[in-house]
Structures are given as structure tokens and as C-alpha cells.
Design a protein around this motif. Structure first.
Motif, mmCIF file in Angstrom:
data_model
loop_
_atom_site.group_PDB
_atom_site.id
_atom_site.type_symbol
_atom_site.label_atom_id
_atom_site.label_comp_id
_atom_site.label_asym_id
_atom_site.label_seq_id
_atom_site.Cartn_x
_atom_site.Cartn_y
_atom_site.Cartn_z
ATOM 1 N N VAL A 1 -2.328 -16.350 -7.488
ATOM 2 C CA VAL A 1 -3.985 -16.529 -7.443
ATOM 3 C C VAL A 1 -4.630 -17.630 -5.971
ATOM 4 O O VAL A 1 -5.215 -16.421 -5.440
ATOM 5 N N ALA A 2 -3.908 -18.943 -6.482
ATOM 6 C CA ALA A 2 -4.753 -19.265 -5.602
ATOM 7 C C ALA A 2 -4.482 -19.539 -3.883
ATOM 8 O O ALA A 2 -6.102 -19.631 -2.958
ATOM 9 N N VAL A 3 -3.386 -18.749 -3.189
ATOM 10 C CA VAL A 3 -2.926 -18.624 -2.038
ATOM 11 C C VAL A 3 -4.334 -17.033 -1.715
ATOM 12 O O VAL A 3 -4.325 -17.030 -0.750
ATOM 13 N N VAL A 4 -4.299 -16.014 -2.321
ATOM 14 C CA VAL A 4 -4.859 -14.442 -1.928
ATOM 15 C C VAL A 4 -6.723 -15.114 -2.296
ATOM 16 O O VAL A 4 -7.067 -14.730 -1.510
ATOM 17 N N ALA A 5 -6.647 -15.683 -3.259
ATOM 18 C CA ALA A 5 -8.475 -15.969 -3.378
ATOM 19 C C ALA A 5 -8.794 -17.033 -1.560
ATOM 20 O O ALA A 5 -9.814 -16.318 -1.839
ATOM 21 N N VAL A 6 -8.048 -17.756 -1.044
ATOM 22 C CA VAL A 6 -8.365 -18.348 -0.485
ATOM 23 C C VAL A 6 -8.401 -17.304 0.585
ATOM 24 O O VAL A 6 -9.678 -17.647 1.885
ATOM 25 N N ALA B 1 -5.722 -7.379 -12.986
ATOM 26 C CA ALA B 1 -5.547 -6.707 -14.246
ATOM 27 C C ALA B 1 -4.687 -5.458 -13.811
ATOM 28 O O ALA B 1 -3.302 -5.209 -14.904
ATOM 29 N N ALA B 2 -4.424 -5.906 -12.582
ATOM 30 C CA ALA B 2 -2.508 -4.349 -12.681
ATOM 31 C C ALA B 2 -1.584 -5.625 -13.065
ATOM 32 O O ALA B 2 -0.621 -4.506 -13.475
ATOM 33 N N ASP B 3 -1.853 -6.339 -12.809
ATOM 34 C CA ASP B 3 -0.209 -7.678 -12.768
ATOM 35 C C ASP B 3 -0.321 -7.262 -14.811
ATOM 36 O O ASP B 3 1.203 -7.192 -14.955
ATOM 37 N N PHE B 4 -0.718 -7.750 -15.361
ATOM 38 C CA PHE B 4 -1.061 -7.693 -16.322
ATOM 39 C C PHE B 4 0.233 -5.959 -17.360
ATOM 40 O O PHE B 4 0.789 -6.954 -17.931
ATOM 41 N N THR B 5 -0.196 -4.990 -16.408
ATOM 42 C CA THR B 5 -0.318 -4.043 -17.083
ATOM 43 C C THR B 5 1.293 -4.070 -16.433
ATOM 44 O O THR B 5 1.221 -3.262 -17.435
ATOM 45 N N SER C 1 11.093 -10.913 -12.196
ATOM 46 C CA SER C 1 9.413 -10.486 -12.868
ATOM 47 C C SER C 1 8.990 -11.353 -12.126
ATOM 48 O O SER C 1 7.707 -10.699 -11.435
ATOM 49 N N GLY C 2 9.438 -12.966 -11.574
ATOM 50 C CA GLY C 2 8.127 -13.153 -10.207
ATOM 51 C C GLY C 2 7.996 -12.562 -9.204
ATOM 52 O O GLY C 2 7.048 -11.979 -7.925
ATOM 53 N N MET C 3 9.098 -11.510 -8.505
ATOM 54 C CA MET C 3 8.978 -10.140 -7.876
ATOM 55 C C MET C 3 7.610 -9.607 -7.211
ATOM 56 O O MET C 3 7.332 -8.621 -6.977
ATOM 57 N N MET C 4 8.323 -9.198 -8.597
ATOM 58 C CA MET C 4 7.034 -7.825 -9.029
ATOM 59 C C MET C 4 5.394 -8.329 -9.203
ATOM 60 O O MET C 4 4.522 -8.065 -8.707
ATOM 61 N N THR C 5 5.308 -9.538 -9.415
ATOM 62 C CA THR C 5 4.161 -10.620 -9.445
ATOM 63 C C THR C 5 3.630 -10.288 -8.132
ATOM 64 O O THR C 5 2.739 -10.260 -7.446
ATOM 65 N N ILE C 6 4.091 -11.501 -7.328
ATOM 66 C CA ILE C 6 3.842 -11.235 -5.326
ATOM 67 C C ILE C 6 3.873 -9.249 -5.248
ATOM 68 O O ILE C 6 2.541 -9.562 -4.301
ATOM 69 N N LEU C 7 4.359 -8.775 -5.669
ATOM 70 C CA LEU C 7 4.534 -7.537 -5.086
ATOM 71 C C LEU C 7 2.825 -7.189 -5.399
ATOM 72 O O LEU C 7 2.065 -6.263 -4.932
ATOM 73 N N VAL C 8 2.160 -7.121 -6.671
ATOM 74 C CA VAL C 8 1.252 -6.457 -7.102
ATOM 75 C C VAL C 8 0.282 -7.493 -6.609
ATOM 76 O O VAL C 8 -0.943 -7.002 -6.438
ATOM 77 N N PHE C 9 0.232 -8.414 -5.920
ATOM 78 C CA PHE C 9 -0.874 -9.525 -5.659
ATOM 79 C C PHE C 9 -0.619 -9.136 -3.876
ATOM 80 O O PHE C 9 -2.198 -9.297 -3.305
ATOM 81 N N GLY C 10 -0.231 -9.086 -3.298
ATOM 82 C CA GLY C 10 0.205 -9.094 -1.835
ATOM 83 C C GLY C 10 -0.319 -7.224 -1.448
ATOM 84 O O GLY C 10 -0.946 -7.009 -1.173
#
Length: 701
Positions: A183-188, A209-213, A234-243
Motif C-alpha cells: 500500500v505504501a509503495v503504490v501510494a507514493v 476493497a478488491a483485496d478484501f473481497t 496469498s501474498g501473490m494474490m495481494t500483489i496482483l490486486v494492487f499491481g
């Protein structure tokens, strides 16, 4: 009539966004009870990753049926550099007695002193926790509380269960830091790209919201279909959602900003933006999802489970960025872009783009640029020759947890002795014969019978070579091809599991890689109405994959200090880089085709497509590479390697392949790029571009 129509549009402009926002609030409320449970169903042991057909998996299943269930084995190590004293030996014996009194051990542990007198090793085995992961971790924690070294005496708890406990703690600690860092990296990056105090927050909230879903849906897949969930998937899924989600947001917001200059009402501007950017976003997300779903053909549970979890992440990101993000942007109106508000009827500032200069260079010397770029990728790919063999358990952490420290102590003090048992199970009727033959097998130091039940007998074997060494591997293979295999038995244990993991990954590579290539190629052929253009894109991303792996081979050990490579690295990095790389190719080729269809010469269409989409692709590539690079800060070597290779591959794809090679190929091939489609036969109407919308964001020009 016009007033009535305007009133209806105004009402829709208010009703639709609020409805979408309400729907997302309902979705998040329904997801709330499930999302938090995902970390609790992670399976992070090597044996959990393996298919049911693996020999070491068969051993684990037999052990579950034996009295007491699965055996829990650990090693307690006492060490003093100058040599153990009598007081050290009495301390060790007393602590081992305390462990035996507190827990139901399979046998009283016996001290095994090292030849140099510096170390004592105790093998501790119990069936007390059974298969309960939490009970196993609690047992390790309790033993570590009992074991204590003072005054220069070190006391460490290792072995397979100690390693599992340390791995479990690492994976449990990943969720929070991985999410916060991402989140911090994407925000910057979004703040730098948008230069707005508010706009950056909207895509970030939508991605959250997408990651939570996605977490809730992933838990549902595990509950209803038995999908394997690991800390890595699980970690890769989070990375994909934000990326991926941020990439889609960049495309949409760029087009929306553009439409706001032409269209007065934000609602109507957003509809136009969705019509303009929606097909490319849908096609790219569909390609990524198709590539990831090819992992379902893998034999390895962990690899197969990453396919649906990654697909869920991409689809949830797509859904959020095409519904929630537009709704919030419309409700906030033009002021969300402050201070760079796109006023109705205004013109964007005209500045020369660096991508225009790159396009001009590619247009003047396309063949030279193409050959040079291909040579660079080929040279980088030679670094794969420097990739080491499969990673050992002791090298799987960035840092040295207690179990790894114990393994290092044992390797130094007992150079010719295995410190973790090889588990052999044979039919009880042949147990005596098997035991005799096992003891006579080359490489076996000791072999002792343990439990019997359900028609099986367990034999604990110690090799005369260190764990995960070439000598121990040869011993395991000899046991499998000799006494165990010939008598209907199986060979397992931590080292055997690594051998099976390597073999399963090799088999998965031979199946998944061609399947991904064929699937992606077919989608591109349908999308681009061509055969040459899809082959060009697929060939480019394969070259990027080889180059990224080659760079990894050059830096893993000298820069990151990682010895060995995760066996799953080649196949997983291939899937992600091909799927995500083609993603950007679709953005560029889709615009090339759009210009060519409007009558622009194919050579000029290639250059103009780069100029108009280069900024969006560059910003999207930077965000995606940055999100994957977050994995390089994690304490697991496999995640560091995966994050590095994918991040480097995305950067190569964004700034070398898309900007130079694909554009140069488009110029050099001309109409042949679209063979055998109608564009390959249609003569161009003009050499200069038509008045089509330009998507390049002002902040990146």
C-alpha cells in the motif's frame, strides 16, 4: 425534449454511482466474516505442496494411520566453542529429562556427542501433536522454553518440526507487512504520478476493497473446493490486486481526464472513458486470468492453488476498477483532480514526449533497434547458466532462525552424519526383511524400527551424509529403488520431500509452459485478428522471461546472499511474466490496430501508438514492478527471488520491449504485422495520423 433528456441523465448520474457504492458496501460486509480466516487455512509445509502420488506424501499418509498419528521429530543441539564441560552435559541431560516428563516421547532421547567434544545432539520424537499444526508449533515453543544455554553454552532446537515452526511464524508475519508495504509503495507512486492530494487515494481505496473481497473469495474456494492456500499464493494474490488493479486505474483515469475536457458532465465523461479503455482492460485482464488458470494443470498442490487465487485477485481488481472506482470519481467530480483540474473545453498542455523521440528513433532505424534489443535480451539470458541448484531448507530464509542455526551447528560438528531421519514405511509382513536390506544399503548409517499399525511398519533411517547433500540424496534414491520400492514401501521425510518437489516442478514446467503459450497465443490471435502480431508479442515476453531469470542468476548470491533457487521459480515466473507482459502488449497493439484501421499507414501507426500510450504503459509498468519488488523485502528467499525476477521482467518489458522492440518490429514489418488479417492487404489512406484521442497522461510527458 432536450431538457427532459438532460434531467434523466442528471438523475442517472446521481443514481448509478450511489447504487454501485451501496453494492460495494454490501459486498464488503458479506466478505468481512470470511476474509480474516484466510491466513488460518494456509498450508506451508513441503508435504502439503506435493501431489498425493508423491512417494513422500504416501509416507505422510501412512504415518497418520500409525498409533499416535504423524510423528513429530526435532533435534536439540547443545554447543560450546571451547568444548563442553561436565556441567554443560549435566545441564543438557536435566533439560532433556524435563522435556520427556512434560511430553509423551516415542523413546528417551540419547546424547550423541561430536568427535571434537564441542556438541551434543539429542533426537526428540513424539506423536503427541498428531497432525495439528498449532499443537506442533506449541510443542516446539515449549521445548525451546525448556532448553536454555548459559555462560557460553548455546542450546538450539531444530530438525524438521523446528523448521516448520519457524516457517509458520514467518508466513504468519507476512500478511500485515506485505499489505502495508505494498500500500505504501503504490501510494507514493500514485502521488508522484498524479501530483494531487486526493486523486491517489481513490484507486488505493478501490484496490483495498478488491483485496478484501479477494481474500473472502479465496477462503470460499478453499472451503468449498479444497483449493490449496499457501503463504506465497496469498501474498501473490495481494500483489496482483494492487499491481494489476492500479494499472487498470491508470488507464481509466487517464482516459477519464481526457474525456472531461470534451464532455461537461462527469457521468457522461466516465461512460465515454469506460467505452474507450474498457475493451483493452477487459482483454488484458482476461489474458492474465487465462494464463494463471493454466496453473490448474500443475501436479504440485501449491502451484495449482496459485492459479485460482491469482485469477480471483485479477478479477476482483477488474471489478473494483470498473465499478467502484468510476462511481467514486463521478461522485467527487472534477475537483478530485485538483490542482490539475481538467476544465471543460480546455486543451492539454502540448509538450514533447520522450516516447515521441523514441518512436522517431525506431522509425529511422527499425532493424538496427530490433537487432540490438534482441541481442541485449539474449546476452542477459546467458545469466541463467549461473543459476544454482534447488534451494536447501537451510537456505530458505533471509536471516537465521533458530532451526537454521541448529542445522549449521550440526553440519559443522557432525560432518559425516545425517541429523534428520529418513522415514521409510514398509508392509509389516516384510518389515524384518526390509530392515535387514535397509541396513545393508550403501549410505545408511543406522536403521531402527519404530511404530507398527494398519499393516505398516515405520523405520527411521539415518544417512551417513549431511541433510540435503548429494550423498543423502543418493541414499534416498537407493532406498527407493532398492529395499523400499521392491518390497512395496515408500521413502519420505524432509529431504525426500525436497527431491519430490524438484521432480514435480520439472513435470509441471513441461505441462504448464506450453499450455500458457498456446492459451495466450489463441487469445491474442482472436483479439488482434492476426498471426504475426501475436507471435511477436509472445516471443518478446518469452525473451524477457529468459533475460529476467538471467539477471537473477547473476545477483541472487552476490547481492541477496541466497544460495540455490526455489524449484518453482522458473514455471511461476514464466506464467506471471508472460501473462502480465502480454497485458502491456495488448495496450500498445490495440492502439496500433485502431490507428491502422482508421487509415493510417501501419509504420506510422506503430510510432503514433507508442507516442499516445507510452506514458500510460510506463506508469503502469513502474507501479506493477514496484508492487512485485515488495516481495524482495520479505524474509523468505523464495519470495525474494520471485519478486526480483518478476519486477525486473516487468521493467524490461515496459522500457525495452514495448518502447523499442515491438515498435521497431511494427515499423519494419509494416502491413505484414497484421497477416493474414484484412489489415495486411488494405493499403493505407495516408501517412499522418487521424484525429484520435491521445491517452498519454500529462504528468508523464
Amino acid at each position: 425534449m432536450g431538457a427532459v433528456e438532460g434531467t434523466q441523465r442528471t438523475r442517472r448520474g446521481r443514481f448509478v454511482p450511489w447504487t454501485l457504492l451501496a453494492m460495494w458496501l454490501v459486498v464488503l460486509a458479506l466478505a468481512s466474516p470470511l476474509a480474516g480466516k484466510l491466513s488460518g487455512v494456509q498450508q506451508n509445509r513441503n508435504v502439503d505442496y506435493l501431489p498425493a502420488s508423491a512417494d513422500s506424501t504416501q509416507v505422510a499418509e501412512v504415518q497418520d494411520k500409525l498409533p499416535g498419528g504423524e510423528s513429530t521429530d526435532m533435534v536439540v543441539v547443545y554447543h560450546r566453542d571451547g568444548g563442553l564441560t561436565g556441567a554443560d552435559r549435566r545441564t543438557a541431560a536435566a533439560q532433556i529429562d524435563e522435556i520427556a516428563a512434560a511430553h509423551r516421547l516415542s523413546a528417551q532421547p540419547q546424547a550423541v556427542p561430536s568427535k571434537d567434544g564441542t556438541t551434543l545432539m539429542y533426537a526428540v520424537s513424539t506423536t503427541e501433536p498428531g497432525q495439528d499444526k498449532k499443537a506442533k508449533n506449541a510443542l516446539v515453543d515449549d521445548v525451546r522454553e525448556i532448553v536454555d544455554g548459559t555462560g557460553g553454552l548455546t542450546a538450539e532446537v531444530g530438525g524438521s518440526v523446528g523448521l516448520q515452526a519457524d516457517s509458520g511464524k514467518v508466513f504468519e508475519s507476512l500478511d500485515g507487512p506485505l499489505l502495508y508495504t505494498t500500500v505504501a509503495v503504490v501510494a507514493v507512486l500514485l502521488i508522484v504520478i498524479y501530483r494531487s492530494p486526493l486523486l491517489w487515494l481513490v484507486p488505493l481505496v478501490a484496490a483495498g476493497a478488491a483485496d478484501f473481497t479477494a481474500m473472502a473469495v479465496a477462503y470460499g474456494l478453499h472451503t468449498w473446493f479444497g483449493t490449496t492456500v499457501t503463504g506465497a499464493s496469498s501474498g501473490m494474490m495481494t500483489i496482483l490486486v494492487f499491481g494489476a488493479g492500479t494499472d487498470y486505474a491508470l488507464l481509466l483515469v487517464s482516459r477519464y481526464r481526457e474525456e472531461l475536457r470534451r464532455i461537461e458532465r462527469p457521468y457522461d465523461a466516465m461512460r465515454a472513458a469506460l467505452r474507450g479503455s474498457g475493451p483493452a482492460v477487459l482483454a488484458s485482464s482476461g489474458t492474465v486470468a487465462a494464463g494463471l488458470l493454466c496453473l490448474l494443470a500443475a501436479d504440485l498442490n501449491s502451484t495449482r492453488g496459485m492459479g485460482p487465487l491469482g485469477t480471483v485477485g485479477v478479477l476482483c481488481a477488474l471489478l473494483a476498477m470498473t465499478t467502484l472506482l468510476p462511481a467514486v470519481l463521478v461522485l467527487l467530480g472534477r475537483r478530485v483532480f485538483w490542482p490539475l483540474v481538467p476544465a471543460f473545453g480546455s486543451e492539454p498542455a502540448q509538450r514533447r514526449s520522450m516516447f515521441a523521440a523514441i518512436g522517431s528513433s525506431a522509425g529511422r532505424r527499425p532493424v538496427a533497434v530490433l537487432v540490438t534489443g534482441a541481442a541485449v535480451l539474449g546476452a542477459l539470458a546467458l545469466g541463467t547458466l549461473n543459476l544454482q541448484g534447488s534451494m536447501k531448507n537451510e537456505n530458505s530464509f533471509v536471516g537465521t532462525p533458530e532451526s537454521i542455526a541448529a542445522a549449521h551447528t550440526l553440519a559443522t560438528a557432525y560432518p559425516g552424519l545425517g541429523s534428520q531421519p529418513i522415514a521409510v514405511v514398509v508392509p509389516s509382513a516384510k518389515a524384518d526383511q526390509a530392515l535387514q536390506r535397509i541396513r545393508g544399503t550403501q549410505g545408511v548409517a543406522t536403521a531402527e524400527p519404530r511404530r507398527s499399525g494398519a499393516g505398516w511398519t515405520e523405520i527411521a533411517v539415518t544417512a551417513d551424509s549431511p541433510p540435503e547433500s548429494a550423498g543423502e540424496t543418493a541414499t534416498i534414491r537407493a532406498l527407493r529403488s532398492g529395499p523400499a520400492g521392491e518390497l512395496g514401501g515408500h521413502v519420505g521425510g524432509p529431504s525426500a520431500q525436497l527431491i519430490d518437489l524438484k521432480a514435480s516442478n520439472a513435470g509441471d514446467r513441461d505441462i504448464v509452459v506450453p499450455l500458457v503459450l498456446v492459451s495466450v497465443l489463441l487469445i491474442l490471435i482472436v483479439l488482434l485478428r492476426s498471426l504475426i502480431a501475436p507471435l511477436l508479442l509472445v516471443g518478446a515476453v518469452v525473451a524477457v522471461w529468459g533475460a529476467a531469470l538471467g539477471i537473477g542468476g547473476l545477483v541472487f548470491e552476490p547481492v541477496f546472499g541466497i544460495e540455490g533457487n526455489d524449484p518453482a521459480l522458473p514455471v511461476l515466473s514464466f506464467v506471471f511474466l508472460v501473462a502480465l507482459g502480454v497485458d502491456y502488449g495488448i495496450f500498445l497493439m490495440h492502439r496500433m490496430r485502431e490507428y491502422a484501421l482508421s487509415g493510417l499507414a501501419p509504420e506510422a501507426a506503430a510510432i503514433k501508438a507508442l507516442r499516445t500510450t507510452g506514458g500510460v504503459i510506463a506508469s503502469a509498468g513502474l507501479v506493477l514492478a514496484a508492487t512485485f519488488s515488495v516481495l524482495t523485502t520479505m524474509p523468505l528467499a523464495s519470495l525474494v527471488e520471485m519478486g526480483f525476477v518478476i519486477a525486473v521482467g516487468v521493467l524490461l518489458d515496459t522500457f525495452l520491449v514495448r518502447t523499442f522492440l515491438v515498435t521497431s518490429a511494427g515499423v519494419a514489418l509494416g502491413r505484414a504485422l497484421w497477416w493474414p488479417g484484412p489489415l495486411s492487404k488494405q493499403p493505407p489512406a495516408r501517412e499522418s495520423g487521424p484525429a484520435l484521442p491521445v491517452q498519454e497522461p500529462a504528468e508523464l510527458r
